[in-house]
Design a protein around this motif. Structure first.
Motif, PDB file in Angstrom:
ATOM      1  N   HIS A  91       0.855  -1.195   0.000  1.00 47.10           N
ATOM      2  CA  HIS A  91       0.000   0.000   0.000  1.00 47.10           C
ATOM      3  C   HIS A  91       0.890   1.244   0.000  1.00 47.10           C
ATOM      4  CE1 HIS A  91      -4.359   1.131   1.075  1.00 47.10           C
ATOM      5  NE2 HIS A  91      -3.774   2.197   0.558  1.00 47.10           N
ATOM      6  N   PHE A  92       0.763   2.058  -1.057  1.00 43.37           N
ATOM      7  CA  PHE A  92       1.532   3.288  -1.195  1.00 43.37           C
ATOM      8  C   PHE A  92       0.667   4.485  -0.797  1.00 43.37           C
ATOM      9  CE2 PHE A  92       3.522   0.358  -4.158  1.00 43.37           C
ATOM     10  CZ  PHE A  92       4.877   0.617  -4.019  1.00 43.37           C
ATOM     11  N   PHE A  93       1.341   5.551  -0.353  1.00 46.81           N
ATOM     12  CA  PHE A  93       0.676   6.833  -0.126  1.00 46.81           C
ATOM     13  C   PHE A  93       1.517   7.907  -0.816  1.00 46.81           C
ATOM     14  CE2 PHE A  93      -0.984   4.206   3.227  1.00 46.81           C
ATOM     15  CZ  PHE A  93      -2.320   4.580   3.295  1.00 46.81           C
ATOM     16  N   ALA A  94       0.896   8.642  -1.738  1.00 48.24           N
ATOM     17  CA  ALA A  94       1.642   9.596  -2.557  1.00 48.24           C
ATOM     18  C   ALA A  94       1.248  11.030  -2.244  1.00 48.24           C
ATOM     19  CB  ALA A  94       1.395   9.323  -4.037  1.00 48.24           C
ATOM     20  N   VAL A  95       2.237  11.909  -2.248  1.00 51.68           N
ATOM     21  CA  VAL A  95       1.935  13.333  -2.222  1.00 51.68           C
ATOM     22  C   VAL A  95       1.624  13.766  -3.658  1.00 51.68           C
ATOM     23  CG1 VAL A  95       3.299  13.860  -0.162  1.00 51.68           C
ATOM     24  CG2 VAL A  95       4.394  13.942  -2.400  1.00 51.68           C
ATOM     25  N   GLY A  96       0.723  14.736  -3.783  1.00 56.91           N
ATOM     26  CA  GLY A  96       0.229  15.099  -5.099  1.00 56.91           C
ATOM     27  C   GLY A  96       1.264  15.665  -6.043  1.00 56.91           C
ATOM     28  N   ARG A  97       2.297  16.302  -5.505  1.00 54.66           N
ATOM     29  CA  ARG A  97       3.297  16.904  -6.392  1.00 54.66           C
ATOM     30  C   ARG A  97       4.084  15.854  -7.168  1.00 54.66           C
ATOM     31  NH1 ARG A  97       6.697  21.744  -4.011  1.00 54.66           N
ATOM     32  NH2 ARG A  97       6.934  22.137  -6.248  1.00 54.66           N
ATOM     33  N   VAL A  98       4.001  14.591  -6.739  1.00 49.61           N
ATOM     34  CA  VAL A  98       4.583  13.508  -7.527  1.00 49.61           C
ATOM     35  C   VAL A  98       4.018  13.519  -8.941  1.00 49.61           C
ATOM     36  CG1 VAL A  98       4.614  10.988  -7.794  1.00 49.61           C
ATOM     37  CG2 VAL A  98       5.131  12.011  -5.571  1.00 49.61           C
ATOM     38  N   PHE A  99       2.735  13.873  -9.067  1.00 47.14           N
ATOM     39  CA  PHE A  99       2.066  13.813 -10.363  1.00 47.14           C
ATOM     40  C   PHE A  99       2.419  14.996 -11.258  1.00 47.14           C
ATOM     41  CE2 PHE A  99      -0.531  11.497  -7.277  1.00 47.14           C
ATOM     42  CZ  PHE A  99      -0.521  10.245  -7.869  1.00 47.14           C
ATOM     43  N   GLU A 100       3.189  15.939 -10.743  1.00 45.41           N
ATOM     44  CA  GLU A 100       3.696  17.026 -11.575  1.00 45.41           C
ATOM     45  C   GLU A 100       4.890  16.582 -12.402  1.00 45.41           C
ATOM     46  OE1 GLU A 100       4.635  20.558  -9.431  1.00 45.41           O
ATOM     47  OE2 GLU A 100       2.734  20.636  -8.351  1.00 45.41           O
ATOM     48  N   GLN A 101       5.508  15.471 -12.033  1.00 43.69           N
ATOM     49  CA  GLN A 101       6.699  15.041 -12.744  1.00 43.69           C
ATOM     50  C   GLN A 101       6.357  14.604 -14.175  1.00 43.69           C
ATOM     51  OE1 GLN A 101       8.585  12.237  -9.812  1.00 43.69           O
ATOM     52  NE2 GLN A 101      10.174  13.812  -9.821  1.00 43.69           N
ATOM     53  N   GLU A 102       7.345  14.690 -15.028  1.00 48.47           N
ATOM     54  CA  GLU A 102       7.115  14.462 -16.454  1.00 48.47           C
ATOM     55  C   GLU A 102       6.569  13.076 -16.739  1.00 48.47           C
ATOM     56  OE1 GLU A 102       9.599  14.559 -20.692  1.00 48.47           O
ATOM     57  OE2 GLU A 102      10.615  14.935 -18.780  1.00 48.47           O
ATOM     58  N   ASN A 103       7.083  12.061 -16.051  1.00 48.01           N
ATOM     59  CA  ASN A 103       6.716  10.687 -16.374  1.00 48.01           C
ATOM     60  C   ASN A 103       6.110  10.003 -15.154  1.00 48.01           C
ATOM     61  OD1 ASN A 103       7.090   7.697 -16.730  1.00 48.01           O
ATOM     62  ND2 ASN A 103       7.884   8.368 -18.705  1.00 48.01           N
ATOM     63  N   THR A 104       4.939   9.402 -15.332  1.00 51.21           N
ATOM     64  CA  THR A 104       4.288   8.652 -14.252  1.00 51.21           C
ATOM     65  C   THR A 104       4.101   7.181 -14.624  1.00 51.21           C
ATOM     66  OG1 THR A 104       2.096   9.277 -15.072  1.00 51.21           O
ATOM     67  CG2 THR A 104       3.067  10.683 -13.362  1.00 51.21           C
ATOM     68  N   ASP A 105       4.822   6.712 -15.645  1.00 48.50           N
ATOM     69  CA  ASP A 105       4.676   5.320 -16.064  1.00 48.50           C
ATOM     70  C   ASP A 105       5.034   4.353 -14.940  1.00 48.50           C
ATOM     71  OD1 ASP A 105       3.827   6.085 -18.527  1.00 48.50           O
ATOM     72  OD2 ASP A 105       5.699   5.636 -19.583  1.00 48.50           O
ATOM     73  N   TRP A 106       5.990   4.725 -14.116  1.00 52.24           N
ATOM     74  CA  TRP A 106       6.377   3.841 -13.017  1.00 52.24           C
ATOM     75  C   TRP A 106       5.223   3.655 -12.028  1.00 52.24           C
ATOM     76  CZ3 TRP A 106       6.735   5.621  -7.904  1.00 52.24           C
ATOM     77  CH2 TRP A 106       6.559   7.002  -7.741  1.00 52.24           C
ATOM     78  N   LEU A 107       4.438   4.701 -11.798  1.00 52.58           N
ATOM     79  CA  LEU A 107       3.274   4.595 -10.928  1.00 52.58           C
ATOM     80  C   LEU A 107       2.181   3.750 -11.580  1.00 52.58           C
ATOM     81  CD1 LEU A 107       2.649   8.041  -9.198  1.00 52.58           C
ATOM     82  CD2 LEU A 107       2.776   5.804  -8.101  1.00 52.58           C
ATOM     83  N   LYS A 108       2.040   3.900 -12.883  1.00 49.31           N
ATOM     84  CA  LYS A 108       1.059   3.088 -13.592  1.00 49.31           C
ATOM     85  C   LYS A 108       1.430   1.609 -13.519  1.00 49.31           C
ATOM     86  CE  LYS A 108      -0.092   6.826 -16.800  1.00 49.31           C
ATOM     87  NZ  LYS A 108      -0.021   7.303 -18.204  1.00 49.31           N
ATOM     88  N   GLU A 109       2.723   1.328 -13.570  1.00 51.40           N
ATOM     89  CA  GLU A 109       3.173  -0.063 -13.448  1.00 51.40           C
ATOM     90  C   GLU A 109       2.811  -0.616 -12.071  1.00 51.40           C
ATOM     91  OE1 GLU A 109       7.309  -2.696 -13.661  1.00 51.40           O
ATOM     92  OE2 GLU A 109       7.298  -0.591 -14.282  1.00 51.40           O
ATOM     93  N   ILE A 110       3.017   0.197 -11.035  1.00 48.60           N
ATOM     94  CA  ILE A 110       2.646  -0.215  -9.687  1.00 48.60           C
ATOM     95  C   ILE A 110       1.149  -0.479  -9.599  1.00 48.60           C
ATOM     96  CG2 ILE A 110       2.351   0.705  -7.345  1.00 48.60           C
ATOM     97  CD1 ILE A 110       5.153   1.963  -7.653  1.00 48.60           C
ATOM     98  N   ALA A 111       0.360   0.423 -10.164  1.00 50.31           N
ATOM     99  CA  ALA A 111      -1.096   0.278 -10.117  1.00 50.31           C
ATOM    100  C   ALA A 111      -1.562  -0.965 -10.865  1.00 50.31           C
ATOM    101  CB  ALA A 111      -1.759   1.528 -10.694  1.00 50.31           C
ATOM    102  N   ARG A 112      -0.921  -1.268 -11.977  1.00 53.65           N
ATOM    103  CA  ARG A 112      -1.292  -2.450 -12.745  1.00 53.65           C
ATOM    104  C   ARG A 112      -1.057  -3.729 -11.965  1.00 53.65           C
ATOM    105  NH1 ARG A 112      -2.040  -3.306 -17.906  1.00 53.65           N
ATOM    106  NH2 ARG A 112      -0.521  -5.002 -17.961  1.00 53.65           N
ATOM    107  N   GLY A 113      -0.167  -3.681 -11.008  1.00 51.73           N
ATOM    108  CA  GLY A 113       0.076  -4.833 -10.154  1.00 51.73           C
ATOM    109  C   GLY A 113      -0.975  -4.996  -9.069  1.00 51.73           C
ATOM    110  N   GLY A 114      -1.939  -4.064  -9.032  1.00 55.49           N
ATOM    111  CA  GLY A 114      -3.001  -4.142  -8.036  1.00 55.49           C
ATOM    112  C   GLY A 114      -2.692  -3.457  -6.735  1.00 55.49           C
ATOM    113  N   HIS A 115      -1.544  -2.810  -6.643  1.00 54.51           N
ATOM    114  CA  HIS A 115      -1.138  -2.152  -5.404  1.00 54.51           C
ATOM    115  C   HIS A 115      -1.873  -0.818  -5.258  1.00 54.51           C
ATOM    116  CE1 HIS A 115       2.078  -5.118  -5.163  1.00 54.51           C
ATOM    117  NE2 HIS A 115       2.360  -4.828  -6.421  1.00 54.51           N
ATOM    118  N   PRO A 116      -2.601  -0.604  -4.170  1.00 56.24           N
ATOM    119  CA  PRO A 116      -3.334   0.648  -3.995  1.00 56.24           C
ATOM    120  C   PRO A 116      -2.415   1.812  -3.666  1.00 56.24           C
ATOM    121  CG  PRO A 116      -3.626  -0.753  -2.087  1.00 56.24           C
ATOM    122  CD  PRO A 116      -2.859  -1.566  -3.090  1.00 56.24           C
TER     123      PRO A 116
END
Length: 337
Positions: A91-116
């Motif tokens: 279970h991850f907890f993210a601060v919103g400014r993470v989503f300002e970064q140019e690339n979020t593919d790594w987060l999408k990979e985490i989400a695809r694994g079912g990790h909330p």
């Protein structure tokens, strides 16, 4: 990174659904929150940069909490893979400014694994603040960013903005809410914060970090210190506030407490984890491991903390399971009923 289809994201969103009974798999066994005689173990990572890492003098991260470096991202992705291979979810907890970064593919990979991925506010703010100076270092330096808002309005906006950012960049809603910083009494003295969270759609929060003994810097923890950390696990068990909001405490000792405050060696940290988790397994309790990949990639590059937890749960067999915090919340609801 691979690109993902709309169908992929619909599947991920289904996996993140909060409805029904939370389930997971461990060694081919289906797990249910109703298994109240089982120790529930969560591995939770806060996606933010940590002051004093990778070097002691680095404090500018206090103003750039969401500006994750590549090492932190890689560690997060690999940690998720290892926990998934062990049959659990991270279970991850993210601060919103993470989503300002140019690339979020790594987060999408985490989400695809079912990790909330849960809400950790947009700027890593103190949700119990009553003054601008108490909100966050960023607003101490640049108060004009608040545009004249009151502190309560700024807190609300910071929580809402994180959700909007996550929906925009990865097309998912946050799963749960964790306050930046843990409070010794959680939100017991802050009914207005609890009310705000429930108004915004959150039915559980992770805000309580129980007090526990620590050492002087670079001092090996004594038996008394370790016993005190284990004893604090009793105060890290979920409960329900009078207004119905579920509290899911964080289990000591965190990586920041060990490596920033105590400046421990990794072996000392692993011993504290082992003793605490063994207590939780023996007592059919819960254990919510709290750490930060921006710290762990420096102090534990071989993932020994996570591997230790996975190994202890595996050896416990049917007595323990690695789940996400939704399962903790479901058990708390069922125990009340």
């Amino acid at each position: 990174m691979n690109s993902y289809s709309r169908r992929d994201w619909l599947q991920a969103m289904t996996a993140f659904s909060c409805g029904g009974i939370a389930t997971g798999m461990l060694g081919g066994r289906q797990l249910r929150a109703a298994d109240s005689d089982q120790c529930l173990v969560a591995i939770t990572l806060d996606l933010e940069m940590s002051a004093n890492f990778p070097t002691r003098e680095m404090t500018h991260w206090n103003f750039e909490k969401g500006n994750l470096n590549e090492e932190t991202k890689r560690y997060s992705v690999e940690a998720a893979k290892r926990v998934k291979a062990a049959g659990g979810l991270l279970h991850f907890f993210a601060v919103g400014r993470v989503f300002e970064q140019e690339n979020t593919d790594w987060l999408k990979e985490i989400a695809r694994g079912g990790h909330p991925i849960g809400n950790h506010t947009y700027d890593h703010i103190n949700v119990t603040a009553t003054t601008v100076n108490d909100l966050q270092f960023r607003f101490q330096r640049s108060p004009w960013l608040l545009r004249g808002q009151s502190v309560p309005d700024a807190i609300r906006e910071n929580i809402v903005l994180m959700k909007r950012a996550m929906e925009s960049r990865v097309e998912l809603e946050p799963v749960g809410f964790r306050t930046p910083g843990g409070f010794a009494n959680g939100l017991k003295e802050h009914p207005q914060v609890r009310s705000l969270l429930m108004e915004l759609g959150y039915d559980w929060v992770s805000s309580l970090y129980p007090p526990h003994p620590n050492t002087q810097p670079m001092e090996e923890p004594s038996t008394a210190v370790l016993d005190g950390i284990v004893a604090a696990q009793q105060n890290a068990q979920p409960f329900i506030y009078p207004d119905g909001l579920i509290e899911i405490p964080m289990s000591p000792i965190s990586d920041i407490g060990a490596f920033r405050t105590g400046r421990w060696k990794l072996e000392w940290f692993l011993k504290a984890i082992r003793l605490s988790l063994e207590w939780a397994i023996e007592n059919r309790a819960v254990f919510d491991f709290l750490a930060h990949p921006s710290c762990l990639y420096v102090v534990d590059p071989e993932f020994r903390s996570i591997e230790l937890i996975c190994d202890l749960v595996r050896k416990a067999g049917n007595r323990a399971a690695i789940v996400d915090l939704r399962t903790f919340a479901e058990r708390a609801r069922r125990s009340k009923a």
